[in-house]
Design an enzyme around this catalytic site. Structure first.
Site, short mmCIF file in Angstrom:
data_model
loop_
_atom_site.label_atom_id
_atom_site.label_comp_id
_atom_site.label_asym_id
_atom_site.label_seq_id
_atom_site.Cartn_x
_atom_site.Cartn_y
_atom_site.Cartn_z
N ASP A 31 0.84 -1.20 0.00
CA ASP A 31 0.00 0.00 0.00
C ASP A 31 0.87 1.24 0.00
OD1 ASP A 31 -2.15 -1.54 0.26
OD2 ASP A 31 -2.88 -0.64 2.13
N GLU A 33 4.07 1.75 -0.96
CA GLU A 33 4.74 2.07 -2.22
C GLU A 33 3.75 2.64 -3.22
OE1 GLU A 33 7.71 -1.02 -3.71
OE2 GLU A 33 6.72 -2.01 -2.02
N PHE A 34 2.55 1.99 -3.25
CA PHE A 34 1.52 2.45 -4.17
C PHE A 34 1.19 3.92 -3.90
CE2 PHE A 34 -2.72 3.22 -5.73
CZ PHE A 34 -2.74 2.55 -6.95
N ASP A 35 0.93 4.22 -2.62
CA ASP A 35 0.56 5.58 -2.25
C ASP A 35 1.66 6.58 -2.60
OD1 ASP A 35 -1.79 4.59 -1.36
OD2 ASP A 35 -1.27 4.64 0.78
N SER A 80 -33.97 -6.44 -21.32
CA SER A 80 -34.20 -7.18 -20.08
C SER A 80 -33.99 -8.67 -20.39
CB SER A 80 -35.63 -6.88 -19.64
OG SER A 80 -35.92 -7.54 -18.47
N LEU A 81 -34.26 -9.54 -19.44
CA LEU A 81 -34.10 -10.97 -19.69
C LEU A 81 -35.40 -11.68 -19.37
CD1 LEU A 81 -30.66 -11.69 -17.95
CD2 LEU A 81 -31.11 -11.78 -20.40
N GLU A 110 -23.70 -18.36 -17.10
CA GLU A 110 -23.05 -17.37 -16.24
C GLU A 110 -23.87 -17.17 -14.99
OE1 GLU A 110 -22.60 -13.69 -18.48
OE2 GLU A 110 -22.31 -14.95 -20.24
N LYS A 112 -25.91 -14.81 -12.42
CA LYS A 112 -26.65 -13.55 -12.53
C LYS A 112 -26.31 -12.72 -11.29
CE LYS A 112 -31.19 -11.84 -13.87
NZ LYS A 112 -31.48 -10.82 -12.88
N ASP A 114 -26.29 -9.72 -8.73
CA ASP A 114 -27.38 -8.87 -8.27
C ASP A 114 -26.84 -7.50 -7.86
OD1 ASP A 114 -29.97 -8.33 -7.81
OD2 ASP A 114 -30.10 -9.38 -5.89
N ARG A 133 -28.61 1.56 -16.91
CA ARG A 133 -29.53 0.97 -17.86
C ARG A 133 -30.74 1.88 -18.09
NH1 ARG A 133 -32.42 -4.95 -17.72
NH2 ARG A 133 -34.12 -4.03 -16.56
N GLU A 169 -22.36 -5.52 -14.36
CA GLU A 169 -23.15 -5.28 -13.17
C GLU A 169 -22.21 -4.68 -12.12
OE1 GLU A 169 -26.23 -6.23 -13.79
OE2 GLU A 169 -27.24 -6.23 -11.83
N TYR A 221 -20.10 -8.81 -18.54
CA TYR A 221 -20.63 -10.03 -19.16
C TYR A 221 -20.99 -9.95 -20.63
CZ TYR A 221 -24.87 -7.67 -17.56
OH TYR A 221 -25.83 -6.75 -17.30
N LYS A 308 -33.98 -18.07 -12.15
CA LYS A 308 -33.91 -17.44 -10.83
C LYS A 308 -33.79 -18.50 -9.74
CE LYS A 308 -34.56 -12.96 -11.69
NZ LYS A 308 -35.59 -12.00 -11.45
N CYS A 402 -43.97 9.10 21.02
CA CYS A 402 -43.02 8.10 21.47
C CYS A 402 -43.72 7.06 22.34
CB CYS A 402 -41.90 8.78 22.25
SG CYS A 402 -40.72 7.61 22.95
N CYS A 405 -42.10 7.64 26.06
CA CYS A 405 -42.19 8.86 26.86
C CYS A 405 -43.30 9.79 26.39
CB CYS A 405 -40.85 9.60 26.87
SG CYS A 405 -40.51 10.44 25.32
N CYS A 420 -37.69 10.44 18.41
CA CYS A 420 -38.20 11.02 19.64
C CYS A 420 -37.19 12.08 20.07
CB CYS A 420 -38.34 9.96 20.73
SG CYS A 420 -38.63 10.71 22.34
N CYS A 426 -36.23 10.53 27.82
CA CYS A 426 -36.84 9.33 27.24
C CYS A 426 -36.06 8.10 27.70
CB CYS A 426 -36.84 9.46 25.72
SG CYS A 426 -37.60 8.10 24.86
P1 AMP Z 1 -34.00 -8.42 -15.10
O1 AMP Z 1 -33.57 -7.15 -14.39
O2 AMP Z 1 -34.62 -9.43 -14.22
O3 AMP Z 1 -34.75 -8.11 -16.37
O4 AMP Z 1 -32.66 -9.11 -15.56
C1 AMP Z 1 -31.80 -8.51 -16.49
C2 AMP Z 1 -30.61 -7.97 -15.78
O5 AMP Z 1 -29.82 -9.00 -15.23
C3 AMP Z 1 -29.71 -7.28 -16.71
O6 AMP Z 1 -30.11 -5.96 -16.93
C4 AMP Z 1 -28.40 -7.32 -15.98
O7 AMP Z 1 -28.27 -6.14 -15.21
C5 AMP Z 1 -28.53 -8.45 -15.00
N1 AMP Z 1 -27.48 -9.47 -15.12
C6 AMP Z 1 -26.75 -9.92 -14.08
N2 AMP Z 1 -25.85 -10.85 -14.46
C7 AMP Z 1 -25.98 -10.98 -15.79
C8 AMP Z 1 -25.32 -11.78 -16.77
N3 AMP Z 1 -24.34 -12.64 -16.43
N4 AMP Z 1 -25.72 -11.64 -18.06
C9 AMP Z 1 -26.71 -10.78 -18.40
N5 AMP Z 1 -27.38 -10.00 -17.52
C10 AMP Z 1 -27.02 -10.09 -16.22
ZN ZN Z 2 -39.30 9.09 23.85
#
Ligand code: AMP
Ligand code: ZN
Length: 666
Positions: A31, A33-35, A80-81, A110, A112, A114, A133, A169, A221, A308, A402, A405, A420, A426
């Site tokens: 860290d 050296e990097f800094d 979307s998917l 792959e 998914k 979140d 998006r 993502e 992805y 899912k 509250c 109190c 409150c 309280c």
């Molecule tokens: P949904 O929001 O349910 O319509 O799902 C689509 C979203 O899944 C996309 O907009 C991506 O943001 C997300 N996502 C996450 N992982 C992946 C992946 N490996 N390939 C494609 N979409 C992905």
């Molecule tokens: Zn209170």
């Protein structure tokens, strides 16, 4: 070397280190050296603005303020998917594919991720912009914020197409998320609910230096564009990886739906070992030619399918909504449930967060509700089963006063929580503050627990934490379950706490937003309580990492006459309200630039003492082993996986004695 060449070389070096650390999870530089290199580059750039480059690694620290995010139309729509939930769904999808394309079809599987979807644009191998998006057709330009995410490459390596977009993502890994929440809880703030919302909220912060502080990651992805010279999804992933993007290694190329199902079933359990949240699998027809033949519906590609994972979910009856008052006065509504099994634990309560959440769900006492355990620690109510609603059901009316109190609640503009305001009168606030005062990280008073504090307040023996120091054995003996010995211990423990160092006393006072770290910073800077009391907002903000919110809160706390009176009493009782001469003398910076991880049990010093020694000598204490760790200080009973990780990363392992002699020798 010319200045320009020097700047160029430093940028390249820093980019490479960044890449190794944040994309490959491996690094060969400390860290420190990097800094130092970063600092050198910053200085050179400051002196030579003619060589400014928006993609210099120095730009990662942020500092851009965006008031309004510009709307940008995507060059290629972000679809979307479609979702599937069963083997049958997938087989039906395969049938639809087989009707439209000839010959064998292979699939890329792959995970998914979140988080928040993002589209990054690169021209001539250089990062140009990042757009959310949005509605799929147009999104918000969040370039300045995304630039601070270290796993997003600012310049690419290898033979890259002239121009392309790459989709991915932005996620907030659990570790970082939990750490952010620990800090929030410590300063008396509501924790963030889940990593996904926090990640997408981060992209819309106005100050990009705030984004830079958040441990976000960007997982990629899909590459889109013209003349890419890529034939398939899987090849695209490999290319993206070569160019310097972070592409998780779970992706797998398979030849049948059966293999897809194997992939799903493997990750349904193993996803819990991943550092970030996933909510399913995305299956994509591999060949780009096949993808073209299949095309798109109005909403989603026909060549891709999300599967899912089942979130663990049950339904149960909501018996009652109660309201808790925290030590800062924040009100939290709690759903008291008919006990039910969920993901291996019995759930009796779920958080309802705040008034808006209750209104949004229209949740009422007596309702049958669906409870889910996702990435959150506390289960949450996701919906009401309206079909089961009793005929005489009444909408929930949020409390106005509250519950403890009866003071009228206030809700500040822009805040979700009701408070409150009865700071001094309280009960739960009074008790909560004293409980915080005696807690382990604060005054750590042996022989006194949270329940006894509540008893002492209820019996009228104490009203605030300074009263603790006037308690006598005779006063506490009559308390419930208070034996002669425990009374002695209590009085003794309180007396001993007078030696607790100033930084912990300051933390113990329970000033809103002043957690352990902030307390340490203030003590280091101001040295005495009087200096802190006298400090103006501006003087406070001048301290590294102290923001306006903290500064205001500190000033407000010490402006209160009641608090001034309490502080004066604490002084009178002999508590440590300034940094001790001994500490001042003992602080050095011999360990500056080094990061230590401390693990296991120690014999001659406690783990906390060890950590303190490290910090007193200018070192940093890290929470988990990474390539940024300089040393692992290993005590007894340290887990074998930690050792293995340290060995794998070539990190020096020090025994307790090694460490102590290292300190002496330096
Ligand atoms: P949904 O929001 O349910 O319509 O799902 C689509 C979203 O899944 C996309 O907009 C991506 O943001 C997300 N996502 C996450 N992982 C992946 C992946 N490996 N390939 C494609 N979409 C992905
Ligand atoms: Zn209170």
């Amino acid at each position: 070397m010319t200045i320009e060449a020097q700047i160029k070389q430093l940028r390249e070096e820093l980019n490479t280190y960044n890449y190794k650390y944040y994309v490959l999870d491996a690094s060969d530089i400390s860290d420190f050296e990097f800094d130092m290199k970063l600092k050198t580059l910053q200085d050179l750039e400051a002196k030579h603005p003619e060589f400014f480059d928006p993609n210099s690694p120095t730009q990662r620290v942020g500092g851009t303020i965006t008031k309004n995010f510009n709307t940008v139309v995507h060059d290629h729509r972000m679809y979307s998917l479609d979702n599937s939930y069963s083997k049958d769904d997938l087989l039906a999808w395969e049938q639809r594919i087989k009707k439209m394309v000839d010959g064998p079809v292979s699939y890329t599987c792959e995970l998914k991720y979140d988080g928040a979807s993002i589209s990054l644009t690169y021209t001539h191998g250089v990062f140009v912009k990042a757009v959310t998006r949005g509605d799929g057709v147009q999104g918000d330009d969040v370039t300045a914020n995304v630039k601070t995410i270290k796993s997003v490459p600012l310049t690419l390596q290898g033979d890259v197409p002239e121009q392309f977009d790459i989709r991915g993502e932005i996620v907030l890994p659990f570790d970082g998320f939990n750490k952010m929440n620990e800090e929030r809880i410590e300063i008396g703030e509501e924790p963030y609910r889940n990593p996904r919302n926090t990640a997408s909220g981060s992209l819309k912060l106005q100050d990009s230096s705030e984004v830079a502080k958040r441990p976000l990651e960007c997982l990629l992805y899909t590459i889109v564009g013209k003349h890419l010279n890529i034939q398939s999804q899987f090849e695209g992933l490999q290319k993206a990886r070569e160019w310097g993007f972070k592409v998780p290694s779970a992706a797998k190329l398979v030849n049948s739906i059966d293999e897809v199902l194997e992939f799903i079933s493997y990750w349904d359990t193993h996803r819990h070992d991943l550092p970030y949240e996933t909510d399913g699998v995305v299956i994509k027809v591999n060949s780009f030619q096949h993808q073209e033949e299949l095309g798109y519906t109005a909403k989603a590609p026909r060549w891709a399918m999300a599967f899912k994972f089942k979130a663990e979910q049950v339904s149960t009856r909501l018996n009652e909504i109660t309201y808790q008052v925290g030590r800062t006065g924040a009100i939290t509504p709690v759903a008291n449930l008919e006990p039910v099994e969920l993901a291996g634990t019995t759930v009796k309560r779920a958080s309802l967060h705040n008034a808006d959440q209750i209104a949004k769900l229209d949740v009422r006492e007596g309702d049958e509700v669906f409870v889910e355990k996702g990435g959150e620690i506390i289960p949450k109510i996701i919906a009401v089963d309206i079909t089961q609603r009793p005929a005489d059901s009444q909408p929930t009316e949020y409390i106005t006063h509250c519950p403890e109190c009866h003071t009228e609640l206030v809700r500040q503009e822009g805040e979700a929580q009701h408070y409150c305001p009865n700071y001094n009168g309280c009960k739960p606030q009074i008790v909560g503050r004293i409980q915080h005062f005696i807690s382990r990280k604060a005054m750590d008073i042996d022989g006194l627990g949270g329940e006894t504090v509540a008893l002492l307040v209820n019996e009228g023996l104490i009203e605030n934490y300074s009263d603790l120091y006037e308690l006598t054995k005779e006063e506490v003996l009559p308390l419930e379950r208070m034996a002669d010995k425990s009374a002695d211990n209590l009085i003794n423990g309180i007396a001993l706490s007078k030696a607790v160092p100033f930084e912990r006393v300051l933390y113990a006072l329970g000033i809103r937003y002043v957690g352990e770290t902030v307390a340490k910073k203030l003590v280091k800077h101001f040295k005495t309580i009087d200096a802190i009391i006298e400090a103006t907002e501006d003087e406070l903000i001048a301290v590294d990492e102290i923001g306006i919110r903290i500064a205001q809160s500190v000033v407000e706390f010490f402006n209160s006459e009641a608090n001034q009176h309490i502080i004066n009493r604490l002084k009178g009782f002999g508590l440590q309200l300034e940094i001790s001469a001994e500490i001042l003398a003992n602080q050095t910076d011999t360990l500056a630039g080094q990061t230590f991880v401390v693990s296991g049990v120690f014999t001659s010093v406690s783990r906390d003492e060890l950590k303190k020694m490290i910090e007193d000598h200018g070192g940093k204490v890290g929470s988990s082993i990474s390539s940024k760790t300089s040393f692992l200080v290993a005590g007894d009973k340290m887990g074998p996986s930690k050792r293995a990780k340290a060995e794998q990363l070539n990190i020096s392992i020090l025994s307790e004695n090694d460490f102590l002699s290292l300190l002496k020798s330096e």
